[in-house]
Design a protein around this motif. Sequence first.
Motif, PDB file in Angstrom:
ATOM      1  N   GLU A   1     -12.697  64.623  61.181  1.00 13.54           N
ATOM      2  CA  GLU A   1     -14.017  64.201  60.741  1.00 13.54           C
ATOM      3  C   GLU A   1     -14.928  64.084  61.969  1.00 13.54           C
ATOM      4  OE1 GLU A   1     -14.693  63.964  57.550  1.00 13.54           O
ATOM      5  OE2 GLU A   1     -12.599  64.384  57.066  1.00 13.54           O
TER       6      GLU A   1
ATOM      7  N   GLN B   1      -6.308  62.801  63.655  1.00 21.09           N
ATOM      8  CA  GLN B   1      -6.683  63.392  62.363  1.00 21.09           C
ATOM      9  C   GLN B   1      -6.482  64.903  62.378  1.00 21.09           C
ATOM     10  OE1 GLN B   1     -10.729  62.447  61.455  1.00 21.09           O
ATOM     11  NE2 GLN B   1     -10.313  60.310  60.863  1.00 21.09           N
TER      12      GLN B   1
ATOM     13  N   ARG C   1      -3.766  67.244  60.203  1.00 18.52           N
ATOM     14  CA  ARG C   1      -4.210  68.307  59.295  1.00 18.52           C
ATOM     15  C   ARG C   1      -3.677  69.664  59.740  1.00 18.52           C
ATOM     16  NH1 ARG C   1     -10.308  65.626  58.517  1.00 18.52           N
ATOM     17  NH2 ARG C   1      -9.487  63.801  57.390  1.00 18.52           N
TER      18      ARG C   1
ATOM     19  N   LYS D   1      -8.891  68.162  55.245  1.00 14.26           N
ATOM     20  CA  LYS D   1      -8.609  66.817  54.697  1.00 14.26           C
ATOM     21  C   LYS D   1      -7.122  66.541  54.777  1.00 14.26           C
ATOM     22  CE  LYS D   1     -12.434  66.511  51.396  1.00 14.26           C
ATOM     23  NZ  LYS D   1     -12.820  66.327  49.988  1.00 14.26           N
TER      24      LYS D   1
END
Length: 321
Positions: A291, A302, A306, A321
């Motif tokens: 993000e 993150q 992913r 996501k």
Amino acid sequence: MLFLILRIGYLLVFLVIRNEWLISLNLASIAIYLFTIFLSKRKLLGYAFFILHIETMIHTSICIFVLGWDYGFDIAIIALLFIIYIDIFQNKFISYILVFMDFMVYITLYIITFDNTAYYPKIYSTYFFLVNFLFFILILLVISKILNFTDAIHFLELKKDKEKFKYMSEVDYLTGLLNKRALKLITDDKKYSSMIIAMCDIDNFKRINDIYGHNIGDRVLKKISEIFINLADKNDIVCRAGGEEIIVVSFDMPKNKFLLKIQNIRNEINKSIIHASGENIKFTMTFGISECGSDQEELIKQADTRLYKGKQSTKNCIVVK
């Protein structure tokens, strides 16, 4: 060349006063200087400088012994002492030995010949003293310039070495991409409101290395790196994190715009081919996108999560996501 001109001037004067010893001495000196010019053209500067130093010391000693101290030849020995400041031999020990020899010759001449007087008109001693004094002042100025120039060269070399080592410590040698150390340094220093990160991994890279060899694997890495460099924005950080993993960081960029850029990179990689051993080798990459945010460690985590998700599913995809 300056010393050669000076020796020719001496020769003319010695011809006038008809001193056969000094005429022969200067003819020999001129021959020696011509030889040192030959050595200099061969870039044997150390040898040339050493021969010139010995010649100057011998020439000066004989001139003092024959003419006395009123002619200013002792200034040459004093000038020779400044060799200690010029690292022409790249060995300070040689310079120290020569300086010690110059000092001992000067003291010995002073003891043996201080009362020597040559029977020539005063005008000759005045002429010689002024010429020697002015000439060796000029030589000292030249030495000063050489020292300044040498210092400047050393400074530039040190700066170049520093930049070289800095480059080597921050750039991956194979791909030309930044490494993780450079990534951290830049992101820690850079002012930004938010960043977005893509973790990218070459699919089945081990298989490529196993089947085609590590040379082909390196070519794949280089080709992919070129694509990233060409398609990333100039303000992006593109980093080889290790092995077949690449990290892309953009600052203050909307996620949709960042995704479009990553998609263009992925499409270009999918179209690329490496030719080897009569085969067309294709390769793909999987991307994990974070993000937008300001916590670098959280965003890397993150993107990495992913990326792992994409590697566990279809590969050759972009996971957001």
